[in-house]
Write an enzyme that holds these catalytic residues in place. Structure first.
Site, mmCIF file in Angstrom:
data_model
loop_
_atom_site.group_PDB
_atom_site.id
_atom_site.type_symbol
_atom_site.label_atom_id
_atom_site.label_comp_id
_atom_site.label_asym_id
_atom_site.label_seq_id
_atom_site.Cartn_x
_atom_site.Cartn_y
_atom_site.Cartn_z
ATOM 1 C CB SER A 241 -0.866 0.006 1.257
ATOM 2 O OG SER A 241 -1.545 1.255 1.370
ATOM 3 C CE1 TYR B 186 -4.164 -2.124 4.945
ATOM 4 C CE2 TYR B 186 -3.352 0.084 4.471
ATOM 5 C CZ TYR B 186 -3.867 -1.124 4.032
ATOM 6 O OH TYR B 186 -4.081 -1.327 2.692
HETATM 7 P P1 NAP Z 1 -11.391 -5.843 0.309
HETATM 8 O O1 NAP Z 1 -12.319 -5.553 -0.809
HETATM 9 O O2 NAP Z 1 -11.779 -5.524 1.712
HETATM 10 O O3 NAP Z 1 -10.929 -7.366 0.206
HETATM 11 C C1 NAP Z 1 -10.068 -7.936 1.148
HETATM 12 C C2 NAP Z 1 -9.940 -9.412 0.837
HETATM 13 O O4 NAP Z 1 -9.043 -10.008 1.779
HETATM 14 C C3 NAP Z 1 -11.249 -10.157 0.939
HETATM 15 O O5 NAP Z 1 -11.384 -10.992 -0.184
HETATM 16 C C4 NAP Z 1 -11.111 -10.986 2.216
HETATM 17 O O6 NAP Z 1 -11.791 -12.233 2.162
HETATM 18 C C5 NAP Z 1 -9.611 -11.216 2.229
HETATM 19 N N1 NAP Z 1 -9.076 -11.556 3.555
HETATM 20 C C6 NAP Z 1 -8.973 -10.753 4.649
HETATM 21 N N2 NAP Z 1 -8.410 -11.441 5.660
HETATM 22 C C7 NAP Z 1 -8.148 -12.686 5.195
HETATM 23 C C8 NAP Z 1 -7.572 -13.858 5.764
HETATM 24 N N3 NAP Z 1 -7.131 -13.885 7.051
HETATM 25 N N4 NAP Z 1 -7.466 -14.974 5.000
HETATM 26 C C9 NAP Z 1 -7.899 -14.957 3.712
HETATM 27 N N5 NAP Z 1 -8.446 -13.886 3.120
HETATM 28 C C10 NAP Z 1 -8.565 -12.763 3.856
HETATM 29 O O7 NAP Z 1 -10.012 -5.058 0.116
HETATM 30 P P2 NAP Z 1 -9.190 -4.547 -1.147
HETATM 31 O O8 NAP Z 1 -9.273 -3.084 -1.112
HETATM 32 O O9 NAP Z 1 -9.502 -5.286 -2.379
HETATM 33 O O10 NAP Z 1 -7.729 -4.929 -0.638
HETATM 34 C C11 NAP Z 1 -6.918 -5.914 -1.227
HETATM 35 C C12 NAP Z 1 -5.480 -5.604 -0.860
HETATM 36 O O11 NAP Z 1 -5.140 -4.312 -1.366
HETATM 37 C C13 NAP Z 1 -5.247 -5.542 0.654
HETATM 38 O O12 NAP Z 1 -4.007 -6.130 0.967
HETATM 39 C C14 NAP Z 1 -5.195 -4.045 0.933
HETATM 40 O O13 NAP Z 1 -4.418 -3.740 2.061
HETATM 41 C C15 NAP Z 1 -4.563 -3.530 -0.346
HETATM 42 N N6 NAP Z 1 -4.815 -2.109 -0.583
HETATM 43 C C16 NAP Z 1 -6.078 -1.626 -0.790
HETATM 44 C C17 NAP Z 1 -6.257 -0.263 -0.992
HETATM 45 C C18 NAP Z 1 -7.615 0.355 -1.226
HETATM 46 O O14 NAP Z 1 -7.718 1.593 -1.273
HETATM 47 N N7 NAP Z 1 -8.664 -0.426 -1.391
HETATM 48 C C19 NAP Z 1 -5.166 0.601 -0.963
HETATM 49 C C20 NAP Z 1 -3.904 0.076 -0.740
HETATM 50 C C21 NAP Z 1 -3.743 -1.277 -0.564
HETATM 51 P P3 NAP Z 1 -13.417 -12.339 2.251
HETATM 52 O O15 NAP Z 1 -13.904 -11.891 0.890
HETATM 53 O O16 NAP Z 1 -13.692 -13.768 2.514
HETATM 54 O O17 NAP Z 1 -13.826 -11.430 3.349
#
Ligand code: NAP
Length: 243
Positions: A138, A152
């Site tokens: 991130s 985080y």
């Molecule tokens: P999201 O829509 O909240 O999805 C998170 C995913 O992680 C979900 O599929 C969830 O599974 C899974 N997950 C969480 N804990 C887990 C565990 N212990 N074991 C297996 N799966 C787990 O988030 P996103 O925004 O797509 O984020 C994806 C990645 O991008 C993350 O690493 C996040 O930190 C990074 N990121 C996101 C942003 C942003 O602005 N969105 C910015 C920077 C970085 P379930 O579907 O079963 O709940």
């Protein structure tokens, strides 16, 4: 070589976009989820309906035995795992560090860093020949996320160190390890942080004046996994609209 990818947290957000794009490029994909089975199943159904190969697997990737089961199932059904996306991640409500409990800090480190460590380790043990890992970090690793989620940000900083070190450990085996650092991306994650419209609020501060889409992040992840990035390892791509 058959290309088989595990995408942790592959059923929603950035993980779902990555699963779909990898499948469209001919990878067999294992979509991991922890809670949201319907979301993961619906991504898998879209892939199989389009003629691709996909499976889903429930596992908490911060638990070693569940990671083991995930890799065994993927290998049995799809073949040896050649590509890994460490995408699963969590955050909690926006808070200053002084208000973050030790339990919360530990949970965030487990879900975001322990998971990448365990999955990378399992991947290395079963890998034969070339391969690639992408860690979804991130922009928070650079900014530190003050007043929001230093826990985080610290977890993503740790992930970046792991990307660098592991890229060198695995270079001689032609296994590349890279990272994508998204900025503000439109996904459900911001609702977990207590503000579903956070990206819209912060858009004016982003040089490109908008949040990113999961598909835009997936493009960078999929490129880093591909042979087109064959001379790229230990690198970081910021997908953050100039931030
Ligand atoms: P999201 O829509 O909240 O999805 C998170 C995913 O992680 C979900 O599929 C969830 O599974 C899974 N997950 C969480 N804990 C887990 C565990 N212990 N074991 C297996 N799966 C787990 O988030 P996103 O925004 O797509 O984020 C994806 C990645 O991008 C993350 O690493 C996040 O930190 C990074 N990121 C996101 C942003 C942003 O602005 N969105 C910015 C920077 C970085 P379930 O579907 O079963 O709940």
């Amino acid at each position: 070589m058959n290309k088989v990818a595990i995408i942790t947290g592959g059923g929603r957000g950035i993980g779902a976009a990555t699963s779909l794009l990898l499948a469209a490029k001919g990878y067999a994909v294992c979509i991991n989820y922890v809670k949201n089975q319907p979301a993961a199943e619906s991504v898998a159904a879209r892939i199989t309906e389009a003629g691709g190969s996909a499976m889903t697997f429930q596992a908490d990737v911060s638990a070693e035995d569940e990671v083991q089961a995930l890799f065994e199932a993927a290998q049995q059904r799809l073949g040896r795992v050649t590509h890994l996306v460490n995408n699963a991640g969590i955050l909690f409500t926006q808070s200053a560090l002084a208000d973050i409990s030790p339990e919360r800090f530990q949970k965030v480190l487990n879900a975001n860093v322990m998971s990448a460590f365990l999955c990378s380790k399992a991947f290395i043990h079963q890998a034969e020949g070339a391969g690639a890992i992408v860690n979804v970090s991130s922009a928070a690793a650079r900014t530190g996320s003050p007043f929001e989620y230093i826990d985080y940000a610290a977890s993503k900083g740790a992930m970046d160190s792991m990307t660098k070190g592991l890229s060198i450990e695995l270079a001689a085996r032609n296994i590349r390890v890279n990272s994508v650092r998204p900025g503000f991306i439109h996904t459900d994650m911001h609702a977990d942080g207590g503000e579903p419209r956070r990206v819209e609020r912060l858009a004016p501060q982003i040089p490109l004046k908008r949040g990113g889409t999961p598909e835009e992040v997936a493009q960078a992840i999929v490129w880093l996994l591909s042979d087109e990035a064959s001379y790229v390892t230990g690198s970081f791509i910021d997908v953050a609209g100039g931030r």
